[in-house]
Design an enzyme around this catalytic site. Structure first.
Site, short mmCIF file in Angstrom:
data_model
loop_
_atom_site.label_atom_id
_atom_site.label_comp_id
_atom_site.label_asym_id
_atom_site.label_seq_id
_atom_site.Cartn_x
_atom_site.Cartn_y
_atom_site.Cartn_z
CB ALA A 260 -4.38 12.39 -15.59
CG HIS A 261 -0.86 16.15 -14.94
ND1 HIS A 261 -2.36 16.39 -15.66
CD2 HIS A 261 -1.17 17.55 -13.81
CE1 HIS A 261 -2.61 17.18 -15.62
NE2 HIS A 261 -2.20 17.94 -14.70
CG ASN A 262 0.40 17.33 -11.13
OD1 ASN A 262 2.29 16.63 -11.64
ND2 ASN A 262 0.41 17.98 -11.01
#
Length: 357
Positions: A260-262
């Site tokens: 997922a993001h980050n």
């Protein structure tokens, strides 16, 4: 390509005995090996099947009585799977990709394409993309604007690389992986029940916001992938929101994984299929995740952790821990708890009062 046994042993950094001039052109399991194959018999259990095949040469364990096994030559491998890594690399010609840019490919005039790359049919290279020397790009691949693919990369058919993705050297991306899609990042105008439940642990009344609409937080951070990374088929890596999602040097991701993001993943990690890592978590170096591991958002997994199959990690894990279960605990604790749970029905049966008591 065919190899002499003595030549093959030299390339593998291994010793051999017997007829070094014997030619082999492939590798096979002992029971299916033909005369021109090198049988993989790295343990006595595998060697027991040599008589079912027709191999004249085999990879065997140190000290094996290769002549008693009916062989004409043997290569000795102290670490069998490491020998397999070298052997399969020598015998794998890789995908057939003609050099040059296929006439059906679309390459933006602002893209910087090295002279010796291969770009397959119906692939699209966007504006400002950099494709370094030795890169091979298969059919139906798309590379978004301002992305970079480092030297000697191999991008298989159907891969989707979004905008502002930076890929290091010698990276392999298997078919239909998606790198750089938008992350799941949305917010309501006022705190939603899901936000409040993290504070209250679900205790209290359900609150319904007057405006329940989800407002998109756009993904501006892109993805940064280090050198010598491998990304499996249909694996997805989301762009960061403001900073990049990062995958460290030497990390290997299996098929059907979601990052997922980050998220930040360290160097030389190994993730099996169906691992899911939620947003903004940080994974250390040399972490191994077995299949179906789930990692919650905004937590840290320390260096050298091993996470057993189907474990669900709900809180940060110190370096060097071996974890198992849902919720995951130290493996020895989890196994003791499981044993105790299995004993519980018998214990309760003994404690239950008898009729008439």
């Amino acid at each position: 390509m065919p190899y002499r046994i003595d030549e093959l042993a030299e390339k593998l950094g291994a010793s051999f005995e017997g007829d070094g001039s014997l030619i082999v052109s492939g590798a096979a399991e002992p029971q299916t090996a033909g005369e021109g194959d090198l049988a993989l018999a790295m343990s006595p259990a595998y060697a027991a099947h040599l008589a079912e095949g027709r191999a004249q040469a085999a990879v065997v364990w140190p000290g094996a009585d290769w002549q008693a096994l009916g062989l004409k030559a043997a290569v000795f491998a102290p670490r069998g799977r490491l020998a397999m890594a070298g052997l399969t690399a020598l015998m794998d010609p890789g995908p057939a990709m003609a050099p040059g840019i296929h006439p059906s490919a679309i390459v933006d005039p602002t893209a910087d394409i090295a002279a010796d790359v291969a770009i397959g049919p119906f692939s699209i290279i966007g504006a400002g993309v950099t494709v370094a020397a030795g890169v091979r790009i298969g059919a139906h691949v798309s590379v978004g604007p301002s992305s970079v693919i480092g030297v000697d990369g191999l991008i298989h058919d159907g891969v989707r690389i979004g905008r502002r993705v930076r890929i290091g050297a010698r990276v392999i991306v298997q078919p239909n992986a998606v790198i750089g899609a938008d992350g799941l990042s949305f917010v309501t105008a006022e705190p939603s029940f899901v936000e409040l439940s993290r504070q209250t642990l679900g205790v209290g009344e359900v609150t319904i916001p007057s405006d329940p609409r989800w407002h998109r937080i756009h993904s501006l951070g892109g993805v940064e992938i280090g050198d010598d990374v491998e990304i499996g088929a249909a694996t997805t890596i989301d762009s960061g929101t403001i900073r990049a999602t990062k995958i460290g040097n030497g990390t290997k991701l299996d098929n059907l994984i979601h990052i997922a993001h980050n998220v930040v993943i360290g160097e030389h990690c190994l993730f099996a299929a169906q691992v899911g890592v939620a947003g903004s978590s940080v994974i250390g170096n040399r972490v191994v995740c077995a299949g179906k591991v789930g990692i919650s958002d905004n937590i840290t997994i320390g260096n050298d952790c091993v996470l057993g199959g189907a474990s669900v990690i709900l809180s940060s894990v110190p370096a060097g821990r071996v974890m198992l279960g849902y919720p995951a605990t130290k493996m020895d604790v989890q196994l003791e708890s499981y044993k105790a749970l299995r004993r519980l029905p018998r214990i309760l049966a003994k404690l239950a009062p008898r009729k008439g008591e």
